[in-house]
Design a protein around this motif. Structure first.
Motif, PDB file in Angstrom:
ATOM      1  N   ALA A 170       0.822  -1.222   0.000  1.00 32.09           N
ATOM      2  CA  ALA A 170       0.000   0.000   0.000  1.00 32.09           C
ATOM      3  C   ALA A 170       0.849   1.262   0.000  1.00 32.09           C
ATOM      4  O   ALA A 170       0.406   2.321  -0.455  1.00 32.09           O
ATOM      5  N   GLY A 171       2.074   1.159   0.539  1.00 32.27           N
ATOM      6  CA  GLY A 171       2.949   2.338   0.591  1.00 32.27           C
ATOM      7  C   GLY A 171       3.319   2.749   2.006  1.00 32.27           C
ATOM      8  O   GLY A 171       3.836   3.853   2.224  1.00 32.27           O
ATOM      9  N   LYS A 172       3.109   1.868   2.958  1.00 34.77           N
ATOM     10  CA  LYS A 172       3.367   2.202   4.364  1.00 34.77           C
ATOM     11  C   LYS A 172       4.862   2.411   4.626  1.00 34.77           C
ATOM     12  O   LYS A 172       5.269   3.428   5.196  1.00 34.77           O
ATOM     13  N   THR A 173       5.671   1.436   4.213  1.00 37.38           N
ATOM     14  CA  THR A 173       7.117   1.556   4.422  1.00 37.38           C
ATOM     15  C   THR A 173       7.671   2.744   3.642  1.00 37.38           C
ATOM     16  O   THR A 173       8.507   3.507   4.150  1.00 37.38           O
ATOM     17  N   THR A 174       7.172   2.928   2.436  1.00 37.00           N
ATOM     18  CA  THR A 174       7.599   4.067   1.617  1.00 37.00           C
ATOM     19  C   THR A 174       7.319   5.381   2.353  1.00 37.00           C
ATOM     20  O   THR A 174       8.142   6.306   2.323  1.00 37.00           O
ATOM     21  N   SER A 175       6.181   5.472   3.033  1.00 34.95           N
ATOM     22  CA  SER A 175       5.845   6.697   3.777  1.00 34.95           C
ATOM     23  C   SER A 175       6.878   6.963   4.865  1.00 34.95           C
ATOM     24  O   SER A 175       7.372   8.089   5.008  1.00 34.95           O
ATOM     25  N   LEU A 176       7.206   5.937   5.646  1.00 31.63           N
ATOM     26  CA  LEU A 176       8.174   6.131   6.734  1.00 31.63           C
ATOM     27  C   LEU A 176       9.556   6.448   6.191  1.00 31.63           C
ATOM     28  O   LEU A 176      10.264   7.307   6.727  1.00 31.63           O
ATOM     29  N   ARG A 177       9.946   5.762   5.126  1.00 32.95           N
ATOM     30  CA  ARG A 177      11.275   6.015   4.555  1.00 32.95           C
ATOM     31  C   ARG A 177      11.365   7.431   3.977  1.00 32.95           C
ATOM     32  O   ARG A 177      12.436   8.036   3.979  1.00 32.95           O
TER      33      ARG A 177
ATOM     34  N   HIS B  45      13.843   5.845  13.555  1.00 30.02           N
ATOM     35  CA  HIS B  45      13.115   4.929  12.678  1.00 30.02           C
ATOM     36  C   HIS B  45      13.470   3.496  13.057  1.00 30.02           C
ATOM     37  O   HIS B  45      14.632   3.120  13.001  1.00 30.02           O
ATOM     38  N   SER B  46      12.464   2.737  13.448  1.00 23.37           N
ATOM     39  CA  SER B  46      12.677   1.306  13.686  1.00 23.37           C
ATOM     40  C   SER B  46      12.157   0.584  12.441  1.00 23.37           C
ATOM     41  O   SER B  46      10.950   0.528  12.205  1.00 23.37           O
ATOM     42  N   PRO B  47      13.068   0.054  11.602  1.00 24.82           N
ATOM     43  CA  PRO B  47      12.655  -0.368  10.264  1.00 24.82           C
ATOM     44  C   PRO B  47      11.898  -1.692  10.243  1.00 24.82           C
ATOM     45  O   PRO B  47      11.941  -2.469  11.192  1.00 24.82           O
ATOM     46  N   GLU B  48      11.221  -1.905   9.121  1.00 19.03           N
ATOM     47  CA  GLU B  48      10.541  -3.179   8.890  1.00 19.03           C
ATOM     48  C   GLU B  48      11.577  -4.304   8.905  1.00 19.03           C
ATOM     49  O   GLU B  48      12.676  -4.158   8.376  1.00 19.03           O
ATOM     50  N   GLY B  49      11.239  -5.411   9.536  1.00 15.58           N
ATOM     51  CA  GLY B  49      12.148  -6.547   9.563  1.00 15.58           C
ATOM     52  C   GLY B  49      13.259  -6.397  10.587  1.00 15.58           C
ATOM     53  O   GLY B  49      14.266  -7.088  10.530  1.00 15.58           O
ATOM     54  N   ARG B  50      13.074  -5.432  11.538  1.00 21.22           N
ATOM     55  CA  ARG B  50      13.943  -5.219  12.697  1.00 21.22           C
ATOM     56  C   ARG B  50      15.368  -4.760  12.372  1.00 21.22           C
ATOM     57  O   ARG B  50      15.843  -3.789  12.924  1.00 21.22           O
ATOM     58  N   ARG B  51      16.085  -5.496  11.478  1.00 27.07           N
ATOM     59  CA  ARG B  51      17.438  -5.070  11.093  1.00 27.07           C
ATOM     60  C   ARG B  51      18.381  -4.834  12.279  1.00 27.07           C
ATOM     61  O   ARG B  51      19.114  -3.850  12.307  1.00 27.07           O
TER      62      ARG B  51
ATOM     63  N   ARG C 152      16.782   0.193  20.346  1.00 26.78           N
ATOM     64  CA  ARG C 152      17.885   0.852  19.637  1.00 26.78           C
ATOM     65  C   ARG C 152      17.433   2.203  19.077  1.00 26.78           C
ATOM     66  O   ARG C 152      18.168   3.194  19.141  1.00 26.78           O
ATOM     67  N   ALA C 153      16.204   2.239  18.550  1.00 20.26           N
ATOM     68  CA  ALA C 153      15.689   3.520  18.038  1.00 20.26           C
ATOM     69  C   ALA C 153      15.561   4.544  19.172  1.00 20.26           C
ATOM     70  O   ALA C 153      15.814   5.736  18.977  1.00 20.26           O
ATOM     71  N   LEU C 154      15.196   4.083  20.360  1.00 14.65           N
ATOM     72  CA  LEU C 154      15.033   5.012  21.491  1.00 14.65           C
ATOM     73  C   LEU C 154      16.363   5.579  21.977  1.00 14.65           C
ATOM     74  O   LEU C 154      16.399   6.629  22.626  1.00 14.65           O
ATOM     75  N   MET C 155      17.458   4.902  21.665  1.00 15.52           N
ATOM     76  CA  MET C 155      18.781   5.368  22.097  1.00 15.52           C
ATOM     77  C   MET C 155      19.141   6.723  21.505  1.00 15.52           C
ATOM     78  O   MET C 155      19.997   7.430  22.027  1.00 15.52           O
ATOM     79  N   GLY C 156      18.508   7.091  20.385  1.00 16.19           N
ATOM     80  CA  GLY C 156      18.750   8.420  19.814  1.00 16.19           C
ATOM     81  C   GLY C 156      17.952   9.511  20.512  1.00 16.19           C
ATOM     82  O   GLY C 156      17.953  10.642  20.078  1.00 16.19           O
ATOM     83  N   ARG C 157      17.272   9.161  21.613  1.00 12.84           N
ATOM     84  CA  ARG C 157      16.399  10.102  22.345  1.00 12.84           C
ATOM     85  C   ARG C 157      15.463  10.860  21.416  1.00 12.84           C
ATOM     86  O   ARG C 157      15.443  12.103  21.380  1.00 12.84           O
ATOM     87  N   PRO C 158      14.700  10.122  20.617  1.00  9.64           N
ATOM     88  CA  PRO C 158      13.822  10.792  19.652  1.00  9.64           C
ATOM     89  C   PRO C 158      12.637  11.460  20.324  1.00  9.64           C
ATOM     90  O   PRO C 158      12.203  11.049  21.398  1.00  9.64           O
ATOM     91  N   ARG C 159      12.115  12.483  19.645  1.00  9.35           N
ATOM     92  CA  ARG C 159      10.817  13.023  20.055  1.00  9.35           C
ATOM     93  C   ARG C 159       9.720  12.401  19.204  1.00  9.35           C
ATOM     94  O   ARG C 159       8.581  12.338  19.593  1.00  9.35           O
ATOM     95  N   LEU C 160      10.103  11.952  17.996  1.00 11.74           N
ATOM     96  CA  LEU C 160       9.155  11.240  17.123  1.00 11.74           C
ATOM     97  C   LEU C 160       9.767   9.888  16.766  1.00 11.74           C
ATOM     98  O   LEU C 160      10.886   9.819  16.266  1.00 11.74           O
ATOM     99  N   LEU C 161       9.009   8.831  17.042  1.00  9.87           N
ATOM    100  CA  LEU C 161       9.479   7.472  16.769  1.00  9.87           C
ATOM    101  C   LEU C 161       8.639   6.878  15.639  1.00  9.87           C
ATOM    102  O   LEU C 161       7.409   6.857  15.718  1.00  9.87           O
ATOM    103  N   LEU C 162       9.317   6.416  14.583  1.00  8.49           N
ATOM    104  CA  LEU C 162       8.646   5.777  13.459  1.00  8.49           C
ATOM    105  C   LEU C 162       8.790   4.271  13.619  1.00  8.49           C
ATOM    106  O   LEU C 162       9.914   3.762  13.692  1.00  8.49           O
TER     107      LEU C 162
END
Ligand SMILES: Nc1ncnc2c1ncn2[C@@H]1O[C@H](COP(=O)(O)OP(=O)(O)OP(=O)(O)O)[C@@H](O)[C@H]1O
Ligand SMILES: [Mg+2]
Length: 235
Positions: A38-45, A80-86, A148-158
């Motif tokens: 549908a374009g979900k990953t594309t939106s986050l990227r 950004h916490s990517p699809e497939g964890r990585r 791991r994504a939280l380690m960057g102290r984000p204000r917005l988490l994808l």
């Protein structure tokens, strides 16, 4: 906080997103739901600066970010916490978390305190801090990817499909932690195929079909919408 205005994103001559607009206000959990492709990953990227726009704009706290580099976008407070964890399979849990601390920070700069914060959210990670990531279960790897994504102290988490491949009980536990992370002050944009879970945790939602937003509403109203019920909630 985040405003995505009429963006178009293409892969070669395939148009993956067309006239796509959505917004996330500070403090919210907003979900983008939709089927495969549908374009979900594309939106986050696109938000993360990993894909160029062919039209439209993306702003974060009023500042245009669609022309910025991904590392500068991270620096502004978007993780950004990517699809497939990585996760890095050959590194331990603790090493994976350390690598999530944004690159400009010195090693000593409160990284230990940030790791402890992640361990407080996910005690399982603390128990397994010396374990290699490849040997963790799918659910544990997902916790690690979020941590791991939280380690960057984000204000917005994808978050891209955190529920993918996980047993229902594990998904429920993970979503409780996602709600908790939000209560701790992190705004969240959550992409999911698991519409039932996503609509239960989010405040507002958007339905993406074939690269277009076809529906948007508060999640209670989305759950009652016939199109969502039939195609995405199995009702
Ligand atoms: N690297 C790429 N090259 C060409 N086409 C791509 C590429 N990545 C995605 N697409 C296409 O763009 C469209 C949207 O893909 P996207 O990955 O954003 O979907 P998605 O909603 O995340 O799907 P899923 O639920 O399967 O993860 C699809 O038609 C897909 O085939
Ligand atoms: Mg995807």
């Amino acid at each position: 906080m985040l405003e995505v205005d009429n963006i178009q994103v293409c892969y070669g001559n395939i148009v993956a997103l067309q006239d796509t607009s959505f917004r996330v206000d500070a403090g919210e959990i907003v979900t983008l739901i939709g089927a495969n492709g549908a374009g979900k990953t594309t939106s986050l990227r696109s938000v993360s600066g990993l894909l160029p726009l062919s039209a439209g704009q993306i702003r974060f706290e009023g500042q245009r970010i669609d022309t910025m580099r991904p590392d500068d976008i991270v620096r502004l407070g978007i993780a950004h916490s990517p699809e497939g964890r990585r996760v890095f399979p050959g590194l331990t849990v603790a090493e994976n978390l350390e690598l999530g601390a944004t690159p400009w920070r010195k090693r000593s700069d409160r990284i230990d305190a940030d790791i402890e914060r992640v361990y407080a959210l996910f005690p399982r990670l603390k128990e397994r801090r010396a374990q290699l990531a490849w040997s963790m279960s799918g659910g544990e790897q997902q916790m690690l990817a979020v941590g791991r994504a939280l380690m960057g102290r984000p204000r917005l988490l994808l978050l891209d499909e955190p529920s993918l491949g996980l047993a229902p009980i594990i998904v429920e536990q993970l979503f409780e932690q996602i709600a908790r992370i939000n209560q701790l002050g992190v705004t969240i944009l959550l992409v999911e195929q698991n519409a039932a879970m996503a609509l239960s945790v989010a405040t507002r939602g958007y339905l993406l079909e074939n690269g277009r937003i076809v529906l948007q509403d508060h999640t209670a109203a989305m759950r009652d919408h016939p199109r969502v019920r039939e195609a995405y909630l199995g009702a």
